[in-house]
Design an enzyme around this catalytic site. Sequence first.
Site, PDB file in Angstrom:
ATOM      1  N   TYR A   1      -1.913  -2.469  11.626  1.00  0.00           N
ATOM      2  CA  TYR A   1      -2.044  -3.549  10.646  1.00  0.00           C
ATOM      3  C   TYR A   1      -2.321  -4.869  11.374  1.00  0.00           C
ATOM      4  CZ  TYR A   1      -0.220  -0.327   7.153  1.00  0.00           C
ATOM      5  OH  TYR A   1      -0.046   0.752   6.317  1.00  0.00           O
TER       6      TYR A   1
ATOM      7  N   ASN B   1      -5.528   0.049  -1.877  1.00  0.00           N
ATOM      8  CA  ASN B   1      -6.840   0.686  -1.785  1.00  0.00           C
ATOM      9  C   ASN B   1      -6.977   1.737  -2.889  1.00  0.00           C
ATOM     10  OD1 ASN B   1      -9.162   2.115  -0.982  1.00  0.00           O
ATOM     11  ND2 ASN B   1      -8.046   3.252   0.578  1.00  0.00           N
TER      12      ASN B   1
ATOM     13  N   CYS C   1      -7.500   4.399   4.457  1.00  0.00           N
ATOM     14  CA  CYS C   1      -6.305   3.589   4.711  1.00  0.00           C
ATOM     15  C   CYS C   1      -5.245   4.396   5.461  1.00  0.00           C
ATOM     16  CB  CYS C   1      -5.759   3.013   3.417  1.00  0.00           C
ATOM     17  SG  CYS C   1      -5.456   4.205   2.119  1.00  0.00           S
ATOM     18  N   HIS C   2      -5.372   5.719   5.456  1.00  0.00           N
ATOM     19  CA  HIS C   2      -4.410   6.550   6.199  1.00  0.00           C
ATOM     20  C   HIS C   2      -4.561   6.368   7.712  1.00  0.00           C
ATOM     21  CE1 HIS C   2      -8.038   9.069   5.730  1.00  0.00           C
ATOM     22  NE2 HIS C   2      -7.700   9.603   6.887  1.00  0.00           N
TER      23      HIS C   2
ATOM     24  N   GLU D   1      -7.745  15.493  10.598  1.00  0.00           N
ATOM     25  CA  GLU D   1      -8.839  14.905  11.361  1.00  0.00           C
ATOM     26  C   GLU D   1      -8.708  15.189  12.858  1.00  0.00           C
ATOM     27  OE1 GLU D   1      -9.218  10.751  10.348  1.00  0.00           O
ATOM     28  OE2 GLU D   1      -9.484  11.220   8.214  1.00  0.00           O
TER      29      GLU D   1
END
Length: 163
Positions: free
Chosen positions: A100, A122, A130-131, A157
Site C-alpha cells: 500500500y 475496487n 487488488c489482491h 498465480e
Amino acid sequence: MLSKCRYKSPLGEMTLVAFDDQLCGVYFDDQKYFMAGFEGMEIAEQDSEILKVTKQWLDSYFAGDKPDTVHLSLRPQGTAFQKKVWAALADIPYRETITYGQLAEQLSCKSAQAIGSAVGKNPLSILVPCHRVLGSKGQLTGYAGGLERKRYLLELEKNHDFL
C-alpha cells in the site's frame, strides 16, 4: 441498460454487472461493498456479450492461464481518486505484488490509508488485481473478499509458469 449474471468460481458465487457492453462489477457475493453504487437500481438478470466474455476470462484465469483484460471494456464506478488507484492496480504485473505504501508513493499520495480505502472498494475483483497489494512488511492485509481468497489468488498465480 444494466444487466447482471451469476458466476460460480472456485472461491464461491460471484455476481457480474455490466452497463451495455462495459463491465462495471465483479463481486464475490459476500464481500464488503458488494454492489456498492448499484443500490436501488433496476438490473436485468441476463447474460450480455460482455458478461459472457468475462465468464470466459474468469474460467481461463481459474484454470491457471494468464488472460489479458485488454479486450474487456471496463467501466468501474467511483470517484476520480478511486479510478486513479484502480488504474494503477491494473498495471501490477501478474505474479507480482506491491505494498500500500509503495502504491501511495507511486501515485504521489501521502496517505497509504487513503490508498487502502480505494483499493478495498475496487468493484472489479480479480480483473483489477487488488489482491496483489500487500501490507508494509509483505503480509496479507485487507481484501474485501476475505484474506483466504486473497491467499488463494496469489498462490494460483505463483504456481503457474508462463513462457
